[in-house]
Design a protein around this motif. Structure first.
Motif, PDB file in Angstrom:
ATOM      1  N   SER A 240       0.829  -1.207   0.000  1.00  0.00           N
ATOM      2  CA  SER A 240       0.000   0.000   0.000  1.00  0.00           C
ATOM      3  C   SER A 240       0.860   1.254   0.000  1.00  0.00           C
ATOM      4  N   LYS A 241       2.074   1.130   0.602  1.00  0.00           N
ATOM      5  CA  LYS A 241       3.016   2.254   0.525  1.00  0.00           C
ATOM      6  C   LYS A 241       3.417   2.494  -0.926  1.00  0.00           C
ATOM      7  N   GLY A 242       3.698   1.393  -1.602  1.00  0.00           N
ATOM      8  CA  GLY A 242       4.062   1.480  -3.015  1.00  0.00           C
ATOM      9  C   GLY A 242       2.976   2.142  -3.822  1.00  0.00           C
ATOM     10  N   LEU A 243       1.750   1.780  -3.515  1.00  0.00           N
ATOM     11  CA  LEU A 243       0.618   2.360  -4.243  1.00  0.00           C
ATOM     12  C   LEU A 243       0.499   3.854  -3.960  1.00  0.00           C
ATOM     13  N   ALA A 244       0.766   4.229  -2.700  1.00  0.00           N
ATOM     14  CA  ALA A 244       0.714   5.649  -2.345  1.00  0.00           C
ATOM     15  C   ALA A 244       1.756   6.413  -3.155  1.00  0.00           C
ATOM     16  N   ASN A 245       2.953   5.809  -3.294  1.00  0.00           N
ATOM     17  CA  ASN A 245       3.985   6.416  -4.122  1.00  0.00           C
ATOM     18  C   ASN A 245       3.536   6.560  -5.566  1.00  0.00           C
ATOM     19  N   ALA A 246       2.892   5.501  -6.047  1.00  0.00           N
ATOM     20  CA  ALA A 246       2.446   5.510  -7.440  1.00  0.00           C
ATOM     21  C   ALA A 246       1.422   6.614  -7.666  1.00  0.00           C
ATOM     22  N   SER A 247       0.604   6.861  -6.640  1.00  0.00           N
ATOM     23  CA  SER A 247      -0.426   7.881  -6.808  1.00  0.00           C
ATOM     24  C   SER A 247       0.180   9.275  -6.877  1.00  0.00           C
ATOM     25  N   LEU A 248       1.410   9.394  -6.355  1.00  0.00           N
ATOM     26  CA  LEU A 248       2.145  10.658  -6.504  1.00  0.00           C
ATOM     27  C   LEU A 248       2.244  11.051  -7.964  1.00  0.00           C
ATOM     28  N   LEU A 249       2.376  10.001  -8.794  1.00  0.00           N
ATOM     29  CA  LEU A 249       2.564  10.224 -10.223  1.00  0.00           C
ATOM     30  C   LEU A 249       1.417  10.985 -10.842  1.00  0.00           C
ATOM     31  N   SER A 250       0.220  10.669 -10.360  1.00  0.00           N
ATOM     32  CA  SER A 250      -0.925  11.230 -11.050  1.00  0.00           C
ATOM     33  C   SER A 250      -1.417  12.539 -10.430  1.00  0.00           C
ATOM     34  N   SER A 251      -0.975  12.821  -9.204  1.00  0.00           N
ATOM     35  CA  SER A 251      -1.427  14.083  -8.635  1.00  0.00           C
ATOM     36  C   SER A 251      -0.694  15.215  -9.335  1.00  0.00           C
ATOM     37  N   HIS A 252      -1.438  16.228  -9.697  1.00  0.00           N
ATOM     38  CA  HIS A 252      -0.878  17.215 -10.615  1.00  0.00           C
ATOM     39  C   HIS A 252      -0.027  18.285  -9.951  1.00  0.00           C
ATOM     40  N   ALA A 253      -0.425  18.679  -8.788  1.00  0.00           N
ATOM     41  CA  ALA A 253       0.272  19.805  -8.183  1.00  0.00           C
ATOM     42  C   ALA A 253       1.587  19.352  -7.568  1.00  0.00           C
ATOM     43  N   HIS A 254       2.664  19.490  -8.328  1.00  0.00           N
ATOM     44  CA  HIS A 254       3.983  19.224  -7.776  1.00  0.00           C
ATOM     45  C   HIS A 254       4.705  20.556  -7.661  1.00  0.00           C
ATOM     46  N   ASP A 255       5.068  20.908  -6.459  1.00  0.00           N
ATOM     47  CA  ASP A 255       5.814  22.159  -6.289  1.00  0.00           C
ATOM     48  C   ASP A 255       7.240  21.949  -6.753  1.00  0.00           C
ATOM     49  N   SER A 256       7.696  22.842  -7.586  1.00  0.00           N
ATOM     50  CA  SER A 256       9.081  22.772  -8.030  1.00  0.00           C
ATOM     51  C   SER A 256       9.944  23.657  -7.135  1.00  0.00           C
ATOM     52  N   LYS A 257      11.091  23.097  -6.767  1.00  0.00           N
ATOM     53  CA  LYS A 257      12.009  23.813  -5.879  1.00  0.00           C
ATOM     54  C   LYS A 257      13.428  23.502  -6.304  1.00  0.00           C
ATOM     55  N   GLU A 258      14.370  24.275  -5.792  1.00  0.00           N
ATOM     56  CA  GLU A 258      15.781  23.934  -5.939  1.00  0.00           C
ATOM     57  C   GLU A 258      16.012  22.651  -5.153  1.00  0.00           C
ATOM     58  N   ILE A 259      16.592  21.645  -5.805  1.00  0.00           N
ATOM     59  CA  ILE A 259      16.739  20.348  -5.158  1.00  0.00           C
ATOM     60  C   ILE A 259      18.043  20.299  -4.341  1.00  0.00           C
ATOM     61  N   ASP A 260      17.908  19.911  -3.088  1.00  0.00           N
ATOM     62  CA  ASP A 260      19.078  19.697  -2.239  1.00  0.00           C
ATOM     63  C   ASP A 260      19.312  18.188  -2.193  1.00  0.00           C
ATOM     64  N   PHE A 261      20.202  17.725  -3.089  1.00  0.00           N
ATOM     65  CA  PHE A 261      20.379  16.279  -3.241  1.00  0.00           C
ATOM     66  C   PHE A 261      20.897  15.609  -1.966  1.00  0.00           C
ATOM     67  N   ALA A 262      21.852  16.276  -1.299  1.00  0.00           N
ATOM     68  CA  ALA A 262      22.431  15.682  -0.090  1.00  0.00           C
ATOM     69  C   ALA A 262      21.334  15.416   0.932  1.00  0.00           C
ATOM     70  N   LYS A 263      20.443  16.383   1.077  1.00  0.00           N
ATOM     71  CA  LYS A 263      19.367  16.264   2.063  1.00  0.00           C
ATOM     72  C   LYS A 263      18.408  15.128   1.673  1.00  0.00           C
ATOM     73  N   ILE A 264      18.080  15.091   0.391  1.00  0.00           N
ATOM     74  CA  ILE A 264      17.151  14.064  -0.069  1.00  0.00           C
ATOM     75  C   ILE A 264      17.731  12.676   0.146  1.00  0.00           C
ATOM     76  N   ILE A 265      19.017  12.500  -0.194  1.00  0.00           N
ATOM     77  CA  ILE A 265      19.624  11.174  -0.064  1.00  0.00           C
ATOM     78  C   ILE A 265      19.735  10.768   1.413  1.00  0.00           C
ATOM     79  N   GLN A 266      20.102  11.730   2.268  1.00  0.00           N
ATOM     80  CA  GLN A 266      20.139  11.430   3.703  1.00  0.00           C
ATOM     81  C   GLN A 266      18.767  10.958   4.185  1.00  0.00           C
ATOM     82  N   GLY A 267      17.733  11.660   3.748  1.00  0.00           N
ATOM     83  CA  GLY A 267      16.360  11.311   4.134  1.00  0.00           C
ATOM     84  C   GLY A 267      15.992   9.907   3.697  1.00  0.00           C
ATOM     85  N   VAL A 268      16.372   9.592   2.456  1.00  0.00           N
ATOM     86  CA  VAL A 268      16.052   8.272   1.900  1.00  0.00           C
ATOM     87  C   VAL A 268      16.786   7.173   2.685  1.00  0.00           C
TER      88      VAL A 268
END
Lengths: 136, 495
Positions: B325-353
């Protein structure tokens, strides 16, 4: 023979069968491909060798590597006298009408059972097989 | 009637009256002296100009005066009549109230009996009405021609009865890329794809044959080919007309390749969505069925130890369901339209992951090497980028080769900028992917092997691929069995 990639389902199904038929001989596979290889080797053995040929195969549909329908196709391709009487039932949590129809159409498949397996359903299967043996 | 007498002195009275009557009523005429000055104009000529005879006599006939744009014509006129020859042609002039008058004219020079010069009799026919209609048609034609030439979105091609192209517009030139002198005179089939799978028409005759059975202006489809050999579909209507016994065919076409491509993409997306729904419904159902089976067994179980086994299994089953169900929630991210665009902080994202994946089996034994190029600037949706990393890293962890003497599991994450692209690479030294399975790794619910641990159940890489595609990027996988796998993602870097 039970073929299912989910070990828990394998366990549950095995328990149900054992409840109805205490001395049931059961062999399980989590990979359909291995099950086919096993059946193929059994079909090639001479009568003198050890043999375990199942009366019934319960086969899951959705499996990686080789799914239930691919298994049925492979099985149909095996040319062996001893495998001819095996009854294969597809066992799936799918209630998709297309799957049920595909199962019905496949000549190697004897029936479609919706998960979870129950005692009554096992009994019914065994009755079917016995009648067939008696008829012979 | 002094003039006639003057011209024909031997004429008797009766003849004179008779000729005068005919000339006056049925013709328009003037008599001019050798310089072109009017000596006489009949009543109808006067009426036409709206002038009195008195006003005209002695003045030059302005119809015979040179028009600046046509001086050669008038020069020839005078040369002709001064030599005593007849002149025929059309003359233009204005009436007293400035209306343009067109006259079909015959000028007859008449030698006078006592002088060595000519007088000129000029007989006219008023063709102003006809001329103005012709002018209107000319203007309309020019206008239609202009409209036809300037239509750039549509393709207009005209052929004769054999299918030879005799006219085409700017739109056609643009669509097919032939200069006009290259295509005019060629058969229409030059522009048609020979072997077309919906081969209703492969040549001109097929089209004409179809036209006969068509209802008016039915829209047809056709595959065309341009000067560079590129094929494109068009929608067109075909019409024909006859001028002076000759048949002409007009093709009005619209390039529909964009629409077809869009339709195909829509079909593909719908198909994906249907498969996704079907597979998801099934996969969500599976753990419930397992749980139900377990609970049925538990009802009959007498021993505590037995019960323990079932409870442990039930827990595992629920674990499966949660991952899914987590996977499905991720998949639904794909179809939701409002994605805020921001400057990506890769180090932060990878640490989070990595924080998120800490509980995964074998995580502790893996050495992570993270290389992020300095001064990378990339704007995108953090949620989506994070999902990409999560699935790629999770995948690397899942297929790890357990550590032994000569082997330390390693996952390398590299991010750098290359020309106009951002390059993301996640590589491992794990089990790798068999060659025959490489094409299928991005398929929905595809699992290369039977796993004992619950994974994302074939959703992960499918989601990654969809996200990358949505962000106009590409993903590539390279792998060797027992050597490792490397995923390379490229995103266009919008400046």
């Amino acid at each position: 023979m039970l073929v299912d990639d989910n070990e828990i389902d394998l366990f549950v199904n095995q328990k149900y069968i054992e409840k109805i038929v205490e001395d049931a001989e059961i062999i399980t596979f989590i990979r359909a491909k291995k099950a086919i290889e096993y059946l193929e080797s059994m079909g090639q053995r001479s009568n003198a060798d050890f043999k375990f040929i199942p009366d019934i195969i319960l086969l899951d549909i959705n499996m990686p590597e080789m799914n239930g329908f691919e298994f049925l196709d492979e099985f149909s391709g095996l040319d062996s006298e001893v495998l001819r009487d095996i009854r294969i039932y597809l066992l799936s949590s799918s209630t998709n009408i297309k799957d049920v129809m595909d199962a019905d159409r496949h000549k190697a498949c004897s029936g479609f059972i919706t998960k979870p397996l129950t005692g009554e359903r096992v009994q019914q299967m065994i009755n079917d097989v016995s009648t067939k043996i008696v008829q012979k | 009637m002094a003039t006639l007498k003057y011209l024909w002195p031997h004429m008797n009275k009766w003849m004179e009256e008779r000729i005068k009557g005919i000339l006056e009523t049925s013709t328009i005429y003037t008599v001019m002296d050798s310089y072109g000055r009017i000596e006489y104009a009949n009543t109808r000529f006067c009426e036409l100009l709206g002038s009195d005879l008195g006003e005209l006599v002695g003045k030059p006939n302005h119809f015979l005066k040179s028009e600046p744009q046509d001086s050669i014509k008038y020069l020839k006129l005078w040369q002709t009549i001064k030599q005593g020859k007849e002149w025929k042609g059309i003359l233009v002039g204005k009436s007293k109230n400035e209306n343009t008058i067109w006259l079909r004219t015959k000028i007859v020079p008449i030698k006078t009996h006592n002088e060595n010069s000519f007088k000129f009799l000029s007989v006219h026919e008023d063709i102003t009405n006809i001329k103005s209609r012709v002018e209107t048609i000319k203007n309309d034609t020019a206008m239609y021609h202009h409209i036809y030439e300037s239509v750039k979105i549509g393709i207009v091609i005209v052929t004769d009865h054999r299918g030879t192209i005799i006219k085409w517009n700017k739109g056609a030139e643009r669509a097919f890329g032939y200069p006009p002198f290259d295509i005019l005179g060629k058969p229409l089939s030059t522009l048609m794809v020979k072997r077309y799978k919906r081969a209703t028409f492969t040549d001109f005759l097929g089209l004409v044959h179809r036209l006969k059975r068509l209802r008016n202006q039915e829209i047809l489809e056709l595959n065309c080919i341009d000067n560079n050999g590129k094929e494109f579909p068009v929608e067109f209507v075909l019409s024909n007309w006859t001028i002076k016994g000759e048949d002409f065919y007009g093709f009005k076409m619209l390039d529909i390749s964009k629409r077809i491509a869009f339709e195909n993409r829509l079909k593909q997306k719908t198909k994906e969505l249907e498969l996704f729904m079907y597979r998801s419904a099934h996969d969500l159902n599976a753990p419930f069925s397992s749980a139900q089976g377990l609970i049925n067994l538990m009802k009959d179980e007498k021993t505590v130890e037995g019960m323990q086994v079932y409870i442990e299994m039930l827990e595992r089953t629920i674990g499966h369901a949660k991952v899914l169900s987590k996977g499905l929630a991720n998949a639904s991210l794909l179809s939701s339209h409002a994605h805020d665009s921001k400057e990506i902080d890769f180090a932060k994202i990878i640490q989070g992951v990595l924080q998120l994946l800490k509980e995964e089996e074998n995580f502790e034994s893996i050495q992570f090497k993270i290389g992020i190029q300095d001064s990378i600037s990339f704007v995108s949706c953090p949620d989506l980028i994070s999902t990409v990393f999560q699935n790629l890293i999770q995948n690397a962890i899942k297929y790890v080769i357990k550590p032994n003497d000569g082997h330390t599991p390693m996952v390398k994450i590299e991010i750098r900028s290359e020309e106009n692209e951002l390059l993301v690479q996640v590589s491992d030294n794990g089990k790798g992917i068999k060659k025959e399975n490489m094409d299928r790794v991005f398929e929905l619910y595809y699992r290369a092997e039977v796993e004992n641990t619950p994974g994302t159940r074939g959703l992960g890489l499918y989601i990654v691929k969809k996200i990358v595609e949505d962000l106009n990027g590409t993903i590539k996988v390279e792998s060797k069995v027992n050597k490792g796998t490397s995923f390379t993602v490229r995103f266009p870097n919008k400046k």
